[in-house]
Design a protein around this motif. Structure first.
Motif, short mmCIF file in Angstrom:
data_model
loop_
_atom_site.label_atom_id
_atom_site.label_comp_id
_atom_site.label_asym_id
_atom_site.label_seq_id
_atom_site.Cartn_x
_atom_site.Cartn_y
_atom_site.Cartn_z
N ASP A 120 0.87 -1.18 0.00
CA ASP A 120 0.00 0.00 0.00
C ASP A 120 0.91 1.23 0.00
O ASP A 120 1.44 1.64 1.03
CB ASP A 120 -0.88 -0.03 1.26
N VAL A 121 1.09 1.81 -1.18
CA VAL A 121 2.06 2.91 -1.34
C VAL A 121 1.42 4.08 -2.07
O VAL A 121 0.35 3.96 -2.67
CB VAL A 121 3.32 2.46 -2.12
N GLY A 122 2.10 5.23 -2.03
CA GLY A 122 1.67 6.37 -2.84
C GLY A 122 0.90 7.44 -2.10
O GLY A 122 0.45 8.41 -2.72
N ASP A 123 0.76 7.31 -0.76
CA ASP A 123 0.08 8.36 0.00
C ASP A 123 0.93 9.62 0.09
O ASP A 123 2.15 9.56 0.11
CB ASP A 123 -0.20 7.87 1.43
N GLN A 124 0.25 10.77 0.15
CA GLN A 124 0.88 12.05 0.50
C GLN A 124 2.13 12.34 -0.34
O GLN A 124 3.21 12.62 0.17
CB GLN A 124 1.17 12.07 2.00
N GLY B 79 10.83 3.42 12.61
CA GLY B 79 9.54 3.70 13.21
C GLY B 79 8.52 4.02 12.13
O GLY B 79 8.67 3.66 10.96
N ASN B 80 7.47 4.72 12.52
CA ASN B 80 6.46 5.17 11.56
C ASN B 80 6.84 6.56 11.10
O ASN B 80 6.65 7.56 11.80
CB ASN B 80 5.08 5.17 12.23
N ARG C 214 6.96 13.98 8.44
CA ARG C 214 6.64 13.80 9.86
C ARG C 214 7.10 12.44 10.35
O ARG C 214 6.90 11.42 9.69
CB ARG C 214 5.14 13.96 10.10
N ASP C 215 7.73 12.44 11.51
CA ASP C 215 8.04 11.23 12.25
C ASP C 215 6.87 11.00 13.20
O ASP C 215 6.76 11.64 14.24
CB ASP C 215 9.36 11.43 13.02
N VAL C 216 5.97 10.09 12.82
CA VAL C 216 4.75 9.86 13.60
C VAL C 216 5.08 9.23 14.95
O VAL C 216 4.48 9.58 15.97
CB VAL C 216 3.78 8.96 12.81
N THR D 118 2.35 0.44 3.99
CA THR D 118 2.58 -0.93 4.42
C THR D 118 3.75 -1.02 5.38
O THR D 118 3.68 -1.69 6.42
CB THR D 118 2.83 -1.85 3.21
N ASN D 119 4.84 -0.34 5.05
CA ASN D 119 6.05 -0.41 5.86
C ASN D 119 6.26 0.83 6.74
O ASN D 119 7.30 0.95 7.39
CB ASN D 119 7.26 -0.59 4.94
N THR D 120 5.28 1.73 6.73
CA THR D 120 5.34 3.00 7.48
C THR D 120 6.70 3.66 7.31
O THR D 120 7.43 3.90 8.26
CB THR D 120 5.02 2.79 8.98
N ALA D 121 7.03 3.95 6.04
CA ALA D 121 8.36 4.44 5.70
C ALA D 121 8.28 5.56 4.67
O ALA D 121 7.30 5.69 3.92
CB ALA D 121 9.22 3.31 5.16
N LEU D 122 9.33 6.38 4.62
CA LEU D 122 9.50 7.40 3.60
C LEU D 122 10.18 6.80 2.38
O LEU D 122 11.25 6.20 2.50
CB LEU D 122 10.33 8.56 4.13
N LYS D 123 9.57 6.96 1.22
CA LYS D 123 10.17 6.47 -0.02
C LYS D 123 10.33 7.61 -1.01
O LYS D 123 9.66 8.65 -0.93
CB LYS D 123 9.32 5.36 -0.65
#
Length: 253
Positions: free
Chosen positions: A27-31, A76-77, A97-99, A50-55
Motif C-alpha cells: 500500500d504505497v503512494g500516500d501524500q 519507526g512510523n 513527519r516522524d509519527v 505498508t512499511n510506514t516508511a518514507l520512499k
C-alpha cells in the motif's frame, strides 16, 4: 490498487495525459510530492503505508514511465506529509513527519537520484510536523511550514545549511485555530516566503507573508468573502505566477 502513479501531460494545457504505475509493492503512494531534479527528471517523495516508511522515486525518463524506488527512512512510523524540493546544491530536500516521535524530520539526498539520504530531526518540541511544505529561499536554504499540534499554530523552520541538519524555528501566532488541514509555502518575487494555511475555527484561508528571509517575523492576512458553510482555506497549495503574484488553490465546501 493502492499504488503510486504518475500522469505525464500530453500537451501544455494538459487536456490529456499518459499515466504510469511506478510503485505497486504494498500500500504505497500516500501524500506524494514531486519536483524536477538537476538532471531534468522527476523526483517524487511519498509514504509507504505498508512499511510506514518514507520512499522516493527517481524517474528513469522525462515521461516517468518507470522509476528507481528507494526507502530513505524506515525508523519507526515515518514519512507522512512529505514535501520535496531541490536545494541550491542540486540535491533533493524532503520534509516529513516522524509519527512515532511526533517530530519534524528532513531528508537530504546524497545524490541526484536520491538512492540514499541523510536524515535529521529538525523539530522535536512537542507534537509537531504535520502538513509540511518545503521550498528553497533566496539564500539557497530550505524554508519549511508545518503544524504545531501542541500549541495549535503554524510554525516555520529555516534551515541552517544546505543539508538542513538543524534549523531556526518560528511560531506564527494567530495562524491557527481549531485543527488546520494544510500548509503550503513558496517564495515570492520579493524573495520572501509566502505561506497559505487553513484556520478551522473561522473556516478561512489565511496567508502569512514573511518579513525577512528567515521568516522570524511576518504579516498575516485572513481571506474572507467565500460562500458556503465551510468558507474555505482547506487543503491549500500556493505558487507564484508569471506576474510575480501568488496563486492559491483551496477547498471551499
Amino acid at each position: 490498487n493502492k499504488n503510486l502513479k504518475v500522469a505525464h501531460c500530453d500537451n501544455t494545457a494538459c487536456t490529456s495525459a499518459t499515466t504510469s504505475t511506478l510503485d505497486s509493492v504494498g500500500d504505497v503512494g500516500d501524500q506524494t510530492s514531486i519536483t524536477i531534479g538537476a538532471d531534468g527528471l522527476g523526483l517524487i517523495s511519498y509514504y509507504d503505508d505498508t512499511n510506514t516508511a518514507l520512499k522516493v522515486a527517481h524517474c528513469d525518463n522525462t515521461n516517468c514511465t518507470s522509476a528507481t524506488k528507494t526507502t530513505l527512512d524506515s525508523a519507526g512510523n515515518v514519512g507522512e506529509y512529505t514535501s520535496i524540493t531541490i536545494g541550491a546544491d542540486g540535491l533533493g530536500l524532503i520534509s516529513y513527519r516522524d509519527v512515532t516521535n511526533k517530530n519534524l524530520k528532513v531528508a537530504h539526498c546524497d545524490n541526484t537520484a536520491c538512492t540514499s539520504a541523510t536524515t535529521s530531526t529538525i523539530d522535536s518540541d512537542g507534537d509537531v510536523g504535520k502538513y509540511t511544505s518545503i521550498t528553497i529561499g533566496a539564500d539557497g536554504l530550505g524554508l519549511i511550514s508545518y503544524y504545531d499540534n501542541t500549541n495549535n499554530r503554524i510554525r516555520v523552520a529555516h534551515c541552517s545549511s544546505a543539508s538542513c541538519t538543524s534549523a531556526t524555528k518560528t511560531s506564527l501566532t494567530g495562524t491557527a485555530g481549531g485543527t488546520p488541514t494544510s500548509t503550503s509555502i513558496t517564495i515570492g518575487a520579493d524573495g520572501l516566503g509566502l505561506i497559505s494555511m487553513h484556520r478551522a475555527d473561522i473556516q478561512s484561508l489565511v496567508l502569512a507573508h514573511c518579513s525577512n528571509i528567515n521568516c522570524t517575523s511576518y504579516t498575516r492576512s485572513i481571506q474572507t468573502g467565500f460562500s458556503g458553510g465551510d468558507a474555505g482555506g482547506a487543503y491549500s497549495s500556493i505558487t507564484i505566477g508569471a506576474d510575480g503574484l501568488g496563486l492559491i488553490i483551496h477547498h471551499n465546501d
